[in-house]
Design a protein around this motif. Structure first.
Motif, PDB file in Angstrom:
ATOM      1  N   THR A 193      94.234  35.295  20.184  1.00 43.59           N
ATOM      2  CA  THR A 193      94.857  35.673  21.459  1.00 43.59           C
ATOM      3  C   THR A 193      94.107  36.832  22.109  1.00 43.59           C
ATOM      4  OG1 THR A 193      97.011  35.009  20.558  1.00 43.59           O
ATOM      5  CG2 THR A 193      97.023  36.387  22.516  1.00 43.59           C
ATOM      6  N   ALA A 194      93.691  37.806  21.301  1.00 42.83           N
ATOM      7  CA  ALA A 194      92.955  38.949  21.848  1.00 42.83           C
ATOM      8  C   ALA A 194      91.613  38.511  22.404  1.00 42.83           C
ATOM      9  CB  ALA A 194      92.772  40.007  20.780  1.00 42.83           C
ATOM     10  N   ILE A 195      90.898  37.654  21.714  1.00 35.35           N
ATOM     11  CA  ILE A 195      89.601  37.166  22.191  1.00 35.35           C
ATOM     12  C   ILE A 195      89.750  36.387  23.478  1.00 35.35           C
ATOM     13  CG2 ILE A 195      87.659  35.651  21.633  1.00 35.35           C
ATOM     14  CD1 ILE A 195      88.025  36.421  18.710  1.00 35.35           C
ATOM     15  N   THR A 196      90.813  35.590  23.544  1.00 34.63           N
ATOM     16  CA  THR A 196      91.044  34.802  24.762  1.00 34.63           C
ATOM     17  C   THR A 196      91.315  35.711  25.960  1.00 34.63           C
ATOM     18  OG1 THR A 196      91.968  33.032  23.402  1.00 34.63           O
ATOM     19  CG2 THR A 196      92.440  32.969  25.738  1.00 34.63           C
ATOM     20  N   LYS A 197      92.116  36.752  25.783  1.00 34.62           N
ATOM     21  CA  LYS A 197      92.404  37.676  26.895  1.00 34.62           C
ATOM     22  C   LYS A 197      91.152  38.432  27.318  1.00 34.62           C
ATOM     23  CE  LYS A 197      97.286  38.390  25.836  1.00 34.62           C
ATOM     24  NZ  LYS A 197      98.345  39.408  25.476  1.00 34.62           N
ATOM     25  N   ARG A 198      90.310  38.852  26.370  1.00 36.66           N
ATOM     26  CA  ARG A 198      89.099  39.596  26.698  1.00 36.66           C
ATOM     27  C   ARG A 198      88.124  38.703  27.461  1.00 36.66           C
ATOM     28  NH1 ARG A 198      86.337  42.869  21.924  1.00 36.66           N
ATOM     29  NH2 ARG A 198      88.428  43.842  22.138  1.00 36.66           N
ATOM     30  N   SER A 199      88.041  37.435  27.087  1.00 34.09           N
ATOM     31  CA  SER A 199      87.100  36.536  27.788  1.00 34.09           C
ATOM     32  C   SER A 199      87.579  36.256  29.196  1.00 34.09           C
ATOM     33  CB  SER A 199      86.961  35.228  27.001  1.00 34.09           C
ATOM     34  OG  SER A 199      88.222  34.589  26.933  1.00 34.09           O
ATOM     35  N   GLN A 200      88.873  36.334  29.443  1.00 31.22           N
ATOM     36  CA  GLN A 200      89.371  36.086  30.796  1.00 31.22           C
ATOM     37  C   GLN A 200      89.052  37.256  31.722  1.00 31.22           C
ATOM     38  OE1 GLN A 200      93.533  35.291  30.344  1.00 31.22           O
ATOM     39  NE2 GLN A 200      93.205  33.178  29.549  1.00 31.22           N
ATOM     40  N   HIS A 201      88.930  38.470  31.175  1.00 34.29           N
ATOM     41  CA  HIS A 201      88.564  39.624  31.993  1.00 34.29           C
ATOM     42  C   HIS A 201      87.046  39.693  32.188  1.00 34.29           C
ATOM     43  CE1 HIS A 201      92.610  41.197  32.138  1.00 34.29           C
ATOM     44  NE2 HIS A 201      92.722  41.048  30.816  1.00 34.29           N
TER      45      HIS A 201
END
Length: 262
Positions: free
Chosen positions: A254-262
């Protein structure tokens, strides 16, 4: 007209009277003149056999454990009627005939004889479920004494069938009756009795072994498969372990997914 050769006159066949008082026994080939010596198989069949030969014939068949004794006539398929032979054979022979018939009738059932020497009546397990894991405690319908259907001895209260042959004094027997009445459970390893007052069904013996108080089986974890609730707890425990193992990976993803969206 020519002379005709007269045909020889054929005499009609002579019908033998099966109820002729004078006959020759087809077994011993001896002439019999007394009418009461002729053997009668109820109303099923009547052949020229003397009673003495038929009694010996029945005894030989019973010695071979033959229950359905056929008529010795080669052209007859009827069976001898035990009730019609009751007054002709000895009492011991008739009793043995009844026993052989009973054994044949009960061949498909589990059966034992009462271990009480003063009784020894045949007890049949008509409900099934006998053998190594089925019926154990049984009460004789004749003498009303309890015995073990599996090991065929007097009922061994509080002891397993493997322990029923061991020498025990009166105190051991009294303790076995008490443990059975109080429904105490024995440890599957050291065989000491354990009493559960309250709490979980998984108990620990003084020898260190944990076992289920419901079924008596040794357990490696704090549950047993003998009860549905324990099985549900086991599956719930496994699911919780899977969730705990996968939860960090889920947070990382979940953290990796949020960082890639930014």
């Amino acid at each position: 007209m020519g002379n005709t050769i007269p045909k020889p006159q054929q005499n009609p066949p002579i019908e033998l009277d099966d109820h002729d008082p004078n006959f020759t026994c087809e077994i011993c080939i001896e002439p019999v003149t007394l009418p009461n010596k002729r053997f009668e198989n109820s109303n099923l069949c009547s052949h020229p056999f003397c009673t003495d030969c038929m009694i010996k014939y029945i005894q030989v068949k019973l010695d071979d454990n033959v229950a359905d004794i056929k008529c010795p006539s080669l052209s007859c398929e009827n069976s001898l009627d035990p009730l019609s032979c009751r007054n002709k054979v000895a009492r011991e022979v008739f009793t043995k005939w009844c026993d052989v018939l009973l054994e044949k009738t009960l061949l498909g059932f589990d059966r034992v004889y009462c271990p009480n020497r003063e009784c020894s009546v045949l007890v049949v397990n008509e409900c099934g479920g006998g053998g190594s894991g089925g019926l154990k405690r049984c009460v004789c319908p004749n003498c009303k004494k309890a015995f073990c259907f599996r090991c065929k001895v007097a009922w061994h209260s509080g002891f397993r069938c493997e322990e029923s042959g061991e020498m025990r004094d009166g105190n051991d027997v009294a303790f076995g009756v008490l443990s059975e009445r109080e429904k105490w459970m024995r440890c599957p390893v050291c065989r000491h009795c354990v009493e559960l007052v309250r709490g979980c069904a998984i108990v620990r013996c003084r020898c260190g072994i944990e076992f289920c108080y419901k079924c008596g089986k040794k357990v490696d974890r704090h549950w047993c498969n003998c009860r549905r609730s324990s099985t549900c707890c086991m599956w719930l425990f496994h699911i919780c372990i899977v969730i705990l193992v996968l939860w960090p990976f889920f947070l990382l993803f979940t953290a990796i997914t949020k960082r890639s969206q930014h």
